[in-house]
Design an enzyme around this catalytic site. Structure first.
Site, PDB file in Angstrom:
ATOM      1  N   LYS A  34       0.967  -1.127  -0.111  1.00  0.00           N
ATOM      2  CA  LYS A  34       0.021   0.019   0.115  1.00  0.00           C
ATOM      3  C   LYS A  34       0.779   1.303   0.024  1.00  0.00           C
ATOM      4  O   LYS A  34       0.539   2.247  -0.811  1.00  0.00           O
ATOM      5  CB  LYS A  34      -0.957   0.060   1.143  1.00  0.00           C
ATOM      6  CG  LYS A  34      -1.868  -1.090   1.099  1.00  0.00           C
ATOM      7  CD  LYS A  34      -3.062  -0.773   2.095  1.00  0.00           C
ATOM      8  CE  LYS A  34      -4.182  -1.806   1.969  1.00  0.00           C
ATOM      9  NZ  LYS A  34      -5.167  -1.586   3.051  1.00  0.00           N
ATOM     10  N   LYS A  90     -11.426  -4.182  -2.317  1.00  0.00           N
ATOM     11  CA  LYS A  90     -12.327  -2.727  -2.382  1.00  0.00           C
ATOM     12  C   LYS A  90     -11.507  -1.703  -3.360  1.00  0.00           C
ATOM     13  O   LYS A  90     -11.918  -0.732  -3.669  1.00  0.00           O
ATOM     14  CB  LYS A  90     -12.275  -2.167  -0.977  1.00  0.00           C
ATOM     15  CG  LYS A  90     -13.331  -3.078  -0.292  1.00  0.00           C
ATOM     16  CD  LYS A  90     -13.275  -2.744   1.321  1.00  0.00           C
ATOM     17  CE  LYS A  90     -13.646  -3.802   2.207  1.00  0.00           C
ATOM     18  NZ  LYS A  90     -13.428  -3.840   3.579  1.00  0.00           N
ATOM     19  N   LYS A 138      -6.100 -10.249  -6.229  1.00  0.00           N
ATOM     20  CA  LYS A 138      -7.290 -10.544  -5.355  1.00  0.00           C
ATOM     21  C   LYS A 138      -8.413  -9.547  -5.580  1.00  0.00           C
ATOM     22  O   LYS A 138      -8.264  -8.374  -5.974  1.00  0.00           O
ATOM     23  CB  LYS A 138      -6.911 -10.758  -4.121  1.00  0.00           C
ATOM     24  CG  LYS A 138      -6.639  -9.094  -3.505  1.00  0.00           C
ATOM     25  CD  LYS A 138      -6.390  -9.303  -1.918  1.00  0.00           C
ATOM     26  CE  LYS A 138      -6.199  -7.984  -1.401  1.00  0.00           C
ATOM     27  NZ  LYS A 138      -5.911  -7.879   0.101  1.00  0.00           N
TER      28      LYS A 138
HETATM   29  P1  TYM Z   1     -10.522  -5.982   5.352  1.00  0.00           P
HETATM   30  O1  TYM Z   1     -11.517  -5.213   5.707  1.00  0.00           O
HETATM   31  O2  TYM Z   1      -9.728  -5.820   4.130  1.00  0.00           O
HETATM   32  O3  TYM Z   1     -11.223  -7.587   4.868  1.00  0.00           O
HETATM   33  C1  TYM Z   1     -12.130  -8.185   5.457  1.00  0.00           C
HETATM   34  C2  TYM Z   1     -11.756  -9.600   5.611  1.00  0.00           C
HETATM   35  O4  TYM Z   1     -12.178 -10.002   4.258  1.00  0.00           O
HETATM   36  C3  TYM Z   1     -11.078 -10.975   3.703  1.00  0.00           C
HETATM   37  N1  TYM Z   1     -10.740 -10.623   2.273  1.00  0.00           N
HETATM   38  C4  TYM Z   1     -10.677 -11.836   1.472  1.00  0.00           C
HETATM   39  N2  TYM Z   1     -11.065 -12.852   1.437  1.00  0.00           N
HETATM   40  C5  TYM Z   1     -10.829 -13.685   0.306  1.00  0.00           C
HETATM   41  N3  TYM Z   1     -10.679 -13.072  -0.811  1.00  0.00           N
HETATM   42  C6  TYM Z   1     -10.480 -11.973  -0.967  1.00  0.00           C
HETATM   43  N4  TYM Z   1     -10.367 -11.343  -2.309  1.00  0.00           N
HETATM   44  C7  TYM Z   1     -10.441 -11.186   0.037  1.00  0.00           C
HETATM   45  N5  TYM Z   1     -10.581  -9.689   0.310  1.00  0.00           N
HETATM   46  C8  TYM Z   1     -10.545  -9.493   1.706  1.00  0.00           C
HETATM   47  C9  TYM Z   1     -10.083 -10.324   4.467  1.00  0.00           C
HETATM   48  O5  TYM Z   1      -9.036 -11.421   4.600  1.00  0.00           O
HETATM   49  C10 TYM Z   1     -10.703 -10.182   5.932  1.00  0.00           C
HETATM   50  O6  TYM Z   1     -10.512 -11.210   6.524  1.00  0.00           O
HETATM   51  N6  TYM Z   1      -6.779  -5.675   8.609  1.00  0.00           N
HETATM   52  C11 TYM Z   1      -8.190  -6.318   8.497  1.00  0.00           C
HETATM   53  C12 TYM Z   1      -9.234  -5.821   9.408  1.00  0.00           C
HETATM   54  C13 TYM Z   1      -8.830  -6.239  10.592  1.00  0.00           C
HETATM   55  C14 TYM Z   1      -9.142  -7.319  11.551  1.00  0.00           C
HETATM   56  C15 TYM Z   1      -8.491  -6.962  12.740  1.00  0.00           C
HETATM   57  C16 TYM Z   1      -9.078  -8.675  10.876  1.00  0.00           C
HETATM   58  C17 TYM Z   1      -8.606  -5.256  11.677  1.00  0.00           C
HETATM   59  N7  TYM Z   1      -8.338  -5.597  12.927  1.00  0.00           N
HETATM   60  C18 TYM Z   1      -8.478  -8.252  13.889  1.00  0.00           C
HETATM   61  C19 TYM Z   1      -9.040  -9.863  12.030  1.00  0.00           C
HETATM   62  C20 TYM Z   1      -8.822  -9.396  13.304  1.00  0.00           C
HETATM   63  C21 TYM Z   1      -8.510  -6.095   6.856  1.00  0.00           C
HETATM   64  O7  TYM Z   1      -8.273  -4.985   6.324  1.00  0.00           O
HETATM   65  O8  TYM Z   1      -9.563  -6.771   6.444  1.00  0.00           O
END
Ligand code: TYM
Length: 330
Positions: A112, A198, A195
């Site tokens: 990023k 968003k 992948k």
């Molecule tokens: P975020 O908000 O980007 O995404 C939420 C969840 O969706 C999963 N994900 C995917 N899984 C499969 N294929 C894809 N293309 C795909 N894109 C997104 C992500 O792996 C995630 O599980 N850092 C985290 C948010 C977070 C978090 C936490 C997660 C903050 N604190 C504590 C677990 C525990 C994030 O940016 O997810």
């Protein structure tokens, strides 16, 4: 009973199919037989550009979608991260446990920050994994259901917890990532080696939960496919078809082998039609329910406040224990 925690950023009006199949679907399933905590991590969303009106709307939209897909707010604590200052407080502690070097090795930060340059990337983007570690450790979570892209963040969380426990005494549970084989990485329909995200350059490869069924049907039918015409799972040579097979498999419950049989001798067109129909019908009731829930903001806010109250019991205890272990005067 094992404890589960996970989070999702409110960075879009809609979850995409990757979020749902990779993570949120597991959140719903794990409610049975586990103690579950799920957070809309709005503080993490501040590491990108913030539009205040949108952040508010997206936080509510996230809550509505989570309830619509099956998060039961009696069983699970569903809360907004910023409602609990304990996350920032333990986040600081984790920043003081982490080394600059290990934080610099986080691939998500590297990806990023390389896009915006050193002056474009926020300091918060760099310290993001330490806040995420705090999110998890505050609840003494055993399992963290996430997609494949979060694996490294769970590993650093374990490292930080382990280092803290060794230096200051046993306070934190070491969490395990809970990542299913199928659906852990859903790819963009137009660029099937990236992948689904968003922040994709074009919306045409991203299936949004909140999009109208006609839009999603069109996107799936125009997904990029590969050369050849056989419906065979081969991630390397047929990333487009393989991605559609994964999606079809998860939404129908059919195995990849059964799908290969089903479409033997048929072309890509028939297959894409079937994927579009199955996916759209799968998402339709979730979208309808979310739209219904969004009509009553007051009720959503009430639910989130209740979730924060439940979460606070554990979060404040863990924070106190960690401060005490550190010798902070109580
Ligand atoms: P975020 O908000 O980007 O995404 C939420 C969840 O969706 C999963 N994900 C995917 N899984 C499969 N294929 C894809 N293309 C795909 N894109 C997104 C992500 O792996 C995630 O599980 N850092 C985290 C948010 C977070 C978090 C936490 C997660 C903050 N604190 C504590 C677990 C525990 C994030 O940016 O997810």
């Amino acid at each position: 009973m094992k404890r589960v925690l996970s989070g999702i950023q409110p960075t879009s009006e809609s979850f995409h199919l990757g979020n749902y199949l990779g993570a949120v679907k597991q959140w719903v399933d794990l409610q049975n037989g586990h103690e579950t905590y799920y957070s809309i991590v709005d503080l993490h969303a501040l590491t990108g550009d913030v539009d205040p009106k949108l952040l508010r709307a997206r936080t509510l939209a996230s809550a509505a979608q989570l309830i619509a897909v099956g998060i039961d707010t009696e069983k699970s604590s569903l809360f907004v991260q910023s409602h609990l200052p304990e996350h920032n407080q333990l986040g600081w502690v984790m920043e003081c446990v982490a080394s600059f070097g290990e934080a610099s090795r986080m691939t998500q930060f590297k990806d990023k920050s390389s896009k915006g340059g050193a002056d474009g990337a926020r300091v918060g983007l760099f310290t993001y994994p330490m806040l995420q570690a705090a999110d998890i450790l505050l609840y003494q979570a055993d399992l963290v259901p996430v997609g494949e892209d979060q694996r490294q963040h769970i590993e650093i969380t374990r490292d930080l917890a382990n280092r803290f426990n060794t230096r200051y005494g046993q306070v934190f549970t070491l969490p395990d990532a809970y990542i299913l084989k199928e659906g852990a990485k859903i790819y963009d329909l137009q660029e099937p080696t990236n992948k689904m995200s968003k922040s994709a350059s074009s919306a045409s490869g991203v299936i949004e939960l909140m999009d109208a069924p006609e839009i999603n049907t069109k996107k799936i039918k125009s997904a990029v496919t590969d050369t050849g015409r056989e419906v065979i799972f081969d991630l390397e040579n047929k990333p487009g078809i393989s991605n559609l097979m994964t999606i079809y498999s998860v939404v129908t419950g059919k195995t990849i082998a059964a799908i290969q049989d089903e479409f033997a001798g048929k072309g890509y067109g028939d297959f894409k039609g079937a994927v579009a129909e199955a996916t759209v019908e799968y998402l339709r009731p979730m979208r309808d329910r979310a739209l219904e829930l969004l009509k009553d903001e007051g009720e959503l806010i009430r639910i989130l406040n209740h979730g924060a109250e439940k979460a606070r019991v554990l979060a404040s205890k863990t924070l106190k224990d960690s401060y005490k272990a550190l010798g902070i005067l109580g």
